[in-house]
Design a protein around this motif. Structure first.
Motif, mmCIF file in Angstrom:
data_model
loop_
_atom_site.group_PDB
_atom_site.id
_atom_site.type_symbol
_atom_site.label_atom_id
_atom_site.label_comp_id
_atom_site.label_asym_id
_atom_site.label_seq_id
_atom_site.Cartn_x
_atom_site.Cartn_y
_atom_site.Cartn_z
ATOM 1 N N PHE A 294 -23.591 4.445 -10.584
ATOM 2 C CA PHE A 294 -22.938 3.300 -11.221
ATOM 3 C C PHE A 294 -22.016 2.645 -10.202
ATOM 4 O O PHE A 294 -21.068 3.267 -9.730
ATOM 5 C CB PHE A 294 -22.146 3.783 -12.445
ATOM 6 C CG PHE A 294 -21.401 2.696 -13.181
ATOM 7 C CD1 PHE A 294 -21.897 1.407 -13.281
ATOM 8 C CD2 PHE A 294 -20.189 2.977 -13.804
ATOM 9 C CE1 PHE A 294 -21.205 0.421 -13.980
ATOM 10 C CE2 PHE A 294 -19.496 2.006 -14.505
ATOM 11 C CZ PHE A 294 -20.005 0.727 -14.588
ATOM 12 N N VAL A 295 -22.304 1.396 -9.841
ATOM 13 C CA VAL A 295 -21.463 0.639 -8.905
ATOM 14 C C VAL A 295 -20.596 -0.335 -9.684
ATOM 15 O O VAL A 295 -21.095 -1.101 -10.514
ATOM 16 C CB VAL A 295 -22.318 -0.119 -7.868
ATOM 17 C CG1 VAL A 295 -21.441 -1.022 -7.004
ATOM 18 C CG2 VAL A 295 -23.083 0.871 -6.989
ATOM 19 N N VAL A 296 -19.295 -0.295 -9.416
ATOM 20 C CA VAL A 296 -18.326 -1.174 -10.072
ATOM 21 C C VAL A 296 -17.549 -1.923 -9.002
ATOM 22 O O VAL A 296 -17.015 -1.308 -8.074
ATOM 23 C CB VAL A 296 -17.330 -0.377 -10.932
ATOM 24 C CG1 VAL A 296 -16.446 -1.325 -11.739
ATOM 25 C CG2 VAL A 296 -18.034 0.599 -11.837
ATOM 26 N N ILE A 297 -17.471 -3.240 -9.128
ATOM 27 C CA ILE A 297 -16.647 -4.041 -8.235
ATOM 28 C C ILE A 297 -15.339 -4.363 -8.959
ATOM 29 O O ILE A 297 -15.365 -4.921 -10.053
ATOM 30 C CB ILE A 297 -17.335 -5.369 -7.847
ATOM 31 C CG1 ILE A 297 -18.793 -5.140 -7.441
ATOM 32 C CG2 ILE A 297 -16.544 -6.071 -6.759
ATOM 33 C CD1 ILE A 297 -19.005 -4.319 -6.216
ATOM 34 N N ASN A 298 -14.210 -4.013 -8.350
ATOM 35 C CA ASN A 298 -12.905 -4.349 -8.930
ATOM 36 C C ASN A 298 -12.200 -5.344 -8.022
ATOM 37 O O ASN A 298 -11.756 -5.000 -6.927
ATOM 38 C CB ASN A 298 -12.040 -3.100 -9.099
ATOM 39 C CG ASN A 298 -10.665 -3.432 -9.694
ATOM 40 O OD1 ASN A 298 -10.396 -4.563 -10.089
ATOM 41 N ND2 ASN A 298 -9.794 -2.447 -9.751
ATOM 42 N N THR A 299 -12.097 -6.583 -8.478
ATOM 43 C CA THR A 299 -11.384 -7.621 -7.726
ATOM 44 C C THR A 299 -9.948 -7.664 -8.246
ATOM 45 O O THR A 299 -9.650 -8.344 -9.218
ATOM 46 C CB THR A 299 -12.067 -8.985 -7.912
ATOM 47 O OG1 THR A 299 -12.084 -9.306 -9.307
ATOM 48 C CG2 THR A 299 -13.498 -8.963 -7.410
ATOM 49 N N GLN A 300 -9.066 -6.946 -7.587
ATOM 50 C CA GLN A 300 -7.698 -6.784 -8.086
ATOM 51 C C GLN A 300 -6.941 -8.109 -8.155
ATOM 52 O O GLN A 300 -7.153 -9.005 -7.339
ATOM 53 C CB GLN A 300 -6.923 -5.830 -7.174
ATOM 54 C CG GLN A 300 -7.493 -4.434 -7.106
ATOM 55 C CD GLN A 300 -6.807 -3.623 -6.036
ATOM 56 O OE1 GLN A 300 -5.873 -2.867 -6.301
ATOM 57 N NE2 GLN A 300 -7.264 -3.771 -4.814
ATOM 58 N N ARG A 301 -6.036 -8.177 -9.133
ATOM 59 C CA ARG A 301 -5.174 -9.340 -9.297
ATOM 60 C C ARG A 301 -3.808 -8.849 -9.779
ATOM 61 O O ARG A 301 -3.598 -7.658 -9.995
ATOM 62 C CB ARG A 301 -5.766 -10.296 -10.327
ATOM 63 C CG ARG A 301 -5.781 -9.735 -11.742
ATOM 64 C CD ARG A 301 -6.541 -10.613 -12.700
ATOM 65 N NE ARG A 301 -6.070 -10.476 -14.072
ATOM 66 C CZ ARG A 301 -6.615 -11.093 -15.104
ATOM 67 N NH1 ARG A 301 -7.660 -11.891 -14.924
ATOM 68 N NH2 ARG A 301 -6.134 -10.949 -16.327
ATOM 69 N N GLY A 302 -2.868 -9.769 -9.960
ATOM 70 C CA GLY A 302 -1.534 -9.372 -10.383
ATOM 71 C C GLY A 302 -1.510 -8.850 -11.808
ATOM 72 O O GLY A 302 -2.054 -9.467 -12.716
ATOM 73 N N GLY A 303 -0.883 -7.704 -12.019
ATOM 74 C CA GLY A 303 -0.746 -7.101 -13.342
ATOM 75 C C GLY A 303 0.710 -6.798 -13.621
ATOM 76 O O GLY A 303 1.587 -7.235 -12.877
ATOM 77 N N PRO A 304 0.994 -6.049 -14.691
ATOM 78 C CA PRO A 304 0.066 -5.471 -15.673
ATOM 79 C C PRO A 304 -0.302 -6.474 -16.766
ATOM 80 O O PRO A 304 0.133 -7.618 -16.719
ATOM 81 C CB PRO A 304 0.876 -4.303 -16.250
ATOM 82 C CG PRO A 304 2.291 -4.799 -16.201
ATOM 83 C CD PRO A 304 2.384 -5.623 -14.938
ATOM 84 N N SER A 305 -1.072 -5.984 -17.757
ATOM 85 C CA SER A 305 -1.563 -6.832 -18.843
ATOM 86 C C SER A 305 -2.241 -8.068 -18.242
ATOM 87 O O SER A 305 -2.932 -7.966 -17.246
ATOM 88 C CB SER A 305 -0.416 -7.215 -19.780
ATOM 89 O OG SER A 305 -0.897 -7.907 -20.906
ATOM 90 N N THR A 306 -2.022 -9.243 -18.796
ATOM 91 C CA THR A 306 -2.597 -10.454 -18.213
ATOM 92 C C THR A 306 -1.955 -10.750 -16.870
ATOM 93 O O THR A 306 -2.597 -11.249 -15.957
ATOM 94 C CB THR A 306 -2.419 -11.644 -19.171
ATOM 95 O OG1 THR A 306 -2.965 -11.299 -20.446
ATOM 96 C CG2 THR A 306 -3.131 -12.873 -18.643
#
Length: 586
Positions: A294-306
């Protein structure tokens, strides 16, 4: 003439700011220059300040520039928010409609031109961006023919009339700017380059292309910033080669569909960002327990929540390594730029099948959406490795009634994996603990041996080039460490420090889990101080490194969590600060 220029266009979201930057950058790319671009935009469809900053150079560049040579401003807010990046010999070219004025402490020269009024006279205010591009051409003494051919390509579908109107707007802007050239201070012309046009892409496109090159023919995903462009790329291209993209109802469905695709023998994947990965955690655990790739791409952004959905951050690292409940084998890798994203995505699919476990490709907003020059991709490097996948009938005795030992206790922990329909390969698959045939089993002995079997698969895993090391010194003053998009700023800042007589080594980590302790420790031992630059509050990368290496009192954290990327001068300034402290202690 200059070897590089930094150019930015800003205004309200929905005014064509992105397309203005895209036209300028594409033209400069066609002229053979190297580029690095970054968009600042709001988390709404229309309204709010947005800008597109593009660095153009005669040599490769991998970071946003510290300062700004040219600012194209469609409103006063753009001037207020961006003038601090400018020098006295920089220039602001603003739309007269905004009645532009320089802030009190701004010494940059300002010229206002009637972008909107000129565009209206030609037919529509929408063409003000072309007037601005024309003004830029005159200022930089660029041949407008490249822009004209580009405009023709862009608007050809709308007819000759629209093409001619936009070319006229381009030329009107050029002539407007010409009237001011003699009074402008500073040089805004670029040195010529003999380079041919390069690839110019965002990291998300490189990931999508890498997935296709890896043989992926299925993607399931739910739209989310900054991952949506991966799905959009796959929608545009995967059907051309017989593949399928499914936009699911949520991230849970996206993850389980991709797992099902891999169970059936088709390389499938999904892509999301922090909130979506939170929803996928149980499914990632299912992949680990059932030993399904299982390949998952996580494009991180500012968190938490929205959080800050359109801003830069690297705060998902701990979640990606430790987020699932229970212990499973897992691989977490991180590309360093768009070119690396192409190759490492291919490797992620190989690793997922070879080790029969989830593989997370960790990106961030700057890499995912920042557009950059990529040298020609070498397709001869592509290698497809499917591990212990069985696609042919399995010979078994006629009287043998037991299930196939899908989870056989092998020395490597990696068991044969028959796809559905293979004769002799029938077995049970469940998310509960199971025996070698996949049948549920809660006996203590079985639990222990199956857990140990799964975990030893990745115990000694080291990918090809787990870190990128620039090690010029056996006794460095400083070692800078980063991951994903920090590479450009770190390398440029380190180079500046070296020019000031400071001995600097750098490491960019590509394999985050399992952690490449030995190679990291060797370089750490050669530095007096280790500075770890990352985009989060707690210093998650620093904590991972502390858990896996011996740092003693060498560690210095440099965290940034304001939503903006690192600039080279920030790396340089931190290095100078630490060296000064070291000298004071002597």
């Amino acid at each position: 003439m200059k070897p590089q220029i930094s150019w930015k266009v800003g205004g309200q979201q929905g005014e064509g700011i992105e397309s203005t930057g895209e036209i300028f950058a594409t033209a400069m790319n066609r002229k053979g220059y190297f580029l690095y671009g970054y968009r600042h935009f709001s988390s709404r469809i229309k309204g709010g300040h947005t800008n597109n900053k593009i660095r153009v150079s005669t040599s490769p560049v991998h970071a946003i520039s510290d300062d700004l040579d040219i600012l194209i401003a469609f409103d006063q807010e753009t001037i207020e928010l961006n003038h601090h990046e400018m020098r006295e010999d920089s220039i602001i070219i603003a739309d007269s409609k905004a009645k532009p004025a320089k802030p009190e402490n701004c010494k940059t020269q300002l010229i206002d031109l009637p972008f909107t009024a000129t565009a209206k006279e030609l037919g529509t205010a929408l063409m003000k961006n072309m007037v601005a591009i024309g003004a830029t051409s005159a200022l930089m003494k660029l041949d407008t023919s490249t822009f004209e051919s580009l405009v023709t390509n862009i608007f050809a579908k709308k007819g000759d009339k629209v093409v001619k109107m936009n070319i006229r707007a381009l030329n009107e802007g050029y002539h407007l700017m010409q009237d001011y050239l003699e009074s402008i201070e500073g040089d805004f012309t670029l040195e010529a380059t003999d380079e041919n046009p390069h690839l110019y892409m965002i990291g998300n496109d490189a990931i999508g292309l890498g997935a296709i090159a890896a043989g992926s023919r299925f993607m399931s995903a739910y739209p989310i910033t900054p991952a949506s462009e991966i799905m959009e790329y796959m929608i545009a291209n995967l059907p051309k080669i017989g593949g399928t993209v499914v936009q699911t109802e949520d991230e849970i469905a996206a993850a389980t569909m991709a797992i099902g695709s891999n169970y059936a023998g088709v390389r499938g994947f999904t892509a999301s960002a922090g909130p979506g990965l939170s929803l996928m955690m149980e499914s990632i655990g299912l992949s680990g327990m059932t030993e399904t790739p299982f390949v998952v791409i996580n494009t991180q952004r500012g968190g938490p929540s929205t959080g800050l959905p359109t801003k830069q951050e690297q705060s998902d690292l701990m979640q990606m390594i430790y987020g699932t409940h229970g212990d499973i084998p897992k691989i977490v890798v991180a590309p360093t730029d768009a070119e690396d994203a192409f190759y490492l995505t291919i490797e992620a699919f190989n690793l997922a099948e070879e080790y029969q476990c989830p593989v997370i490709v960790l990106s961030d907003l700057q890499l995912s959406l920042g557009k950059q020059t990529v040298k020609a991709l070498d397709y001869d490097k592509i290698e497809i490795r499917r591990g212990e996948l069985l696609q042919s009938d399995i010979e078994r005795g006629e009287d043998e009634k037991s299930y196939f030992k899908r989870y056989a206790l092998t020395g490597s922990g990696i068991s044969p994996r028959p796809i559905p329909g293979v004769k002799g390969g029938i077995h049970h698959v469940t998310g509960v603990e199971h025996n070698e045939e996949g049948k549920p089993s809660e006996t203590p002995t079985n639990r222990q041996v199956q857990m140990e079997k799964r975990m030893r698969k990745t115990e000694n895993l080291i990918i090809n080039q787990p870190v990128i090391v620039n090690e010029s010194y056996d006794n460095a003053d400083l070692l800078f460490i980063g991951f994903i998009s920090t590479k450009g700023a770190i390398n440029e800042g380190a180079h500046r420090l070296e020019q000031q007589g400071i001995k600097v080594n750098t490491i960019q980590i590509r394999q985050l889990h399992p952690f490449p302790t030995d190679v990291m420790q060797q370089t750490i031992d050669k530095a007096s101080k280790v500075i770890i630059a990352e985009h989060n509050y707690h210093g998650q990368l620093a904590n991972i490194i502390k858990m896996n290496t011996q740092l003693q009192d060498k560690l210095v954290t440099q965290t940034k969590y304001d939503g903006k990327p690192f600039l080279p001068h920030e790396i340089e300034d931190k290095g100078l600060e630490i060296v000064k402290e070291m000298k004071e202690l002597v």
